[in-house]
Design a protein around this motif. Structure first.
Motif, mmCIF file in Angstrom:
data_model
loop_
_atom_site.group_PDB
_atom_site.id
_atom_site.type_symbol
_atom_site.label_atom_id
_atom_site.label_comp_id
_atom_site.label_asym_id
_atom_site.label_seq_id
_atom_site.Cartn_x
_atom_site.Cartn_y
_atom_site.Cartn_z
ATOM 1 N N TYR A 76 -25.178 13.341 12.781
ATOM 2 C CA TYR A 76 -24.010 14.016 13.321
ATOM 3 C C TYR A 76 -23.360 13.257 14.476
ATOM 4 C CZ TYR A 76 -25.659 17.926 10.535
ATOM 5 O OH TYR A 76 -26.066 18.727 9.494
ATOM 6 N N TRP A 115 -15.648 13.666 15.826
ATOM 7 C CA TRP A 115 -15.259 14.821 15.031
ATOM 8 C C TRP A 115 -13.866 15.241 15.479
ATOM 9 C CZ3 TRP A 115 -18.358 16.650 11.147
ATOM 10 C CH2 TRP A 115 -19.633 16.085 11.094
ATOM 11 N N ILE A 163 -29.108 19.443 19.116
ATOM 12 C CA ILE A 163 -28.959 19.820 17.715
ATOM 13 C C ILE A 163 -30.330 20.198 17.169
ATOM 14 C CG2 ILE A 163 -28.372 19.027 15.391
ATOM 15 C CD1 ILE A 163 -26.333 17.132 16.680
ATOM 16 N N ASP A 170 -28.961 22.224 11.567
ATOM 17 C CA ASP A 170 -27.508 22.108 11.422
ATOM 18 C C ASP A 170 -26.758 22.890 12.495
ATOM 19 O OD1 ASP A 170 -27.656 20.482 9.143
ATOM 20 O OD2 ASP A 170 -27.941 22.224 7.857
ATOM 21 N N GLY A 177 -22.088 25.733 17.692
ATOM 22 C CA GLY A 177 -21.398 25.486 16.443
ATOM 23 C C GLY A 177 -22.397 25.212 15.337
ATOM 24 N N ASP A 178 -21.881 25.059 14.137
ATOM 25 C CA ASP A 178 -22.726 24.795 12.980
ATOM 26 C C ASP A 178 -22.073 23.758 12.081
ATOM 27 O OD1 ASP A 178 -24.993 26.809 13.164
ATOM 28 O OD2 ASP A 178 -23.236 28.084 13.444
ATOM 29 N N PHE A 179 -22.909 22.894 11.534
ATOM 30 C CA PHE A 179 -22.476 21.896 10.572
ATOM 31 C C PHE A 179 -22.754 22.429 9.173
ATOM 32 C CE2 PHE A 179 -23.719 19.572 14.375
ATOM 33 C CZ PHE A 179 -22.668 18.687 14.544
ATOM 34 N N LEU A 188 -17.861 20.497 10.928
ATOM 35 C CA LEU A 188 -18.363 21.176 12.118
ATOM 36 C C LEU A 188 -17.492 22.393 12.405
ATOM 37 C CD1 LEU A 188 -19.957 21.541 14.761
ATOM 38 C CD2 LEU A 188 -18.501 19.761 15.775
ATOM 39 N N HIS A 206 -16.876 25.109 15.149
ATOM 40 C CA HIS A 206 -17.181 25.285 16.565
ATOM 41 C C HIS A 206 -16.009 25.935 17.288
ATOM 42 C CE1 HIS A 206 -17.826 24.348 20.767
ATOM 43 N NE2 HIS A 206 -16.887 23.428 20.754
ATOM 44 N N ARG A 212 -15.374 14.900 10.223
ATOM 45 C CA ARG A 212 -15.878 13.617 10.692
ATOM 46 C C ARG A 212 -14.777 12.565 10.563
ATOM 47 N NH1 ARG A 212 -21.130 11.741 11.098
ATOM 48 N NH2 ARG A 212 -21.932 13.418 9.783
#
Length: 80
Positions: free
Chosen positions: A7, A11, A45, A48, A62-64, A69, A71, A78
């Motif tokens: 990650y 972003w 992190i 995810d 946040g979450d991937f 992402l 957030h 990306r």
């Protein structure tokens, strides 16, 4: 920060207004519009999920998912 370095990198929101760089040292630098380093701080992190602590003490998360992402109500992609 865990050992998952997938990650790390830049972003960006779809319109390019917010650019958030996740640095390999566990820090982040976020630009908004023409304002460079609008927000800076640290992140961790776990799997995810990302947790942010801004240098002012503000926290966020946040979450991937599927290399996107999610957030703070924003969607980040990306940067290629």
């Amino acid at each position: 920060m865990n050992n998952n370095k997938s990650y790390i990198g830049m972003w960006v929101t779809g319109d390019g207004y917010i650019r958030q760089e996740l640095l390999p040292n566990g820090r982040y630098d976020e630009a908004r519009g023409k304002r460079q380093s609008a927000y800076t701080g640290s992140y961790t992190i776990e799997g995810d999920h990302i947790e942010y602590i801004d240098d002012t003490g503000f926290t966020a998360s946040g979450d991937f998912k599927d290399d996107i992402l999610y957030h703070g109500g924003y969607i980040f992609y990306r940067e290629k």
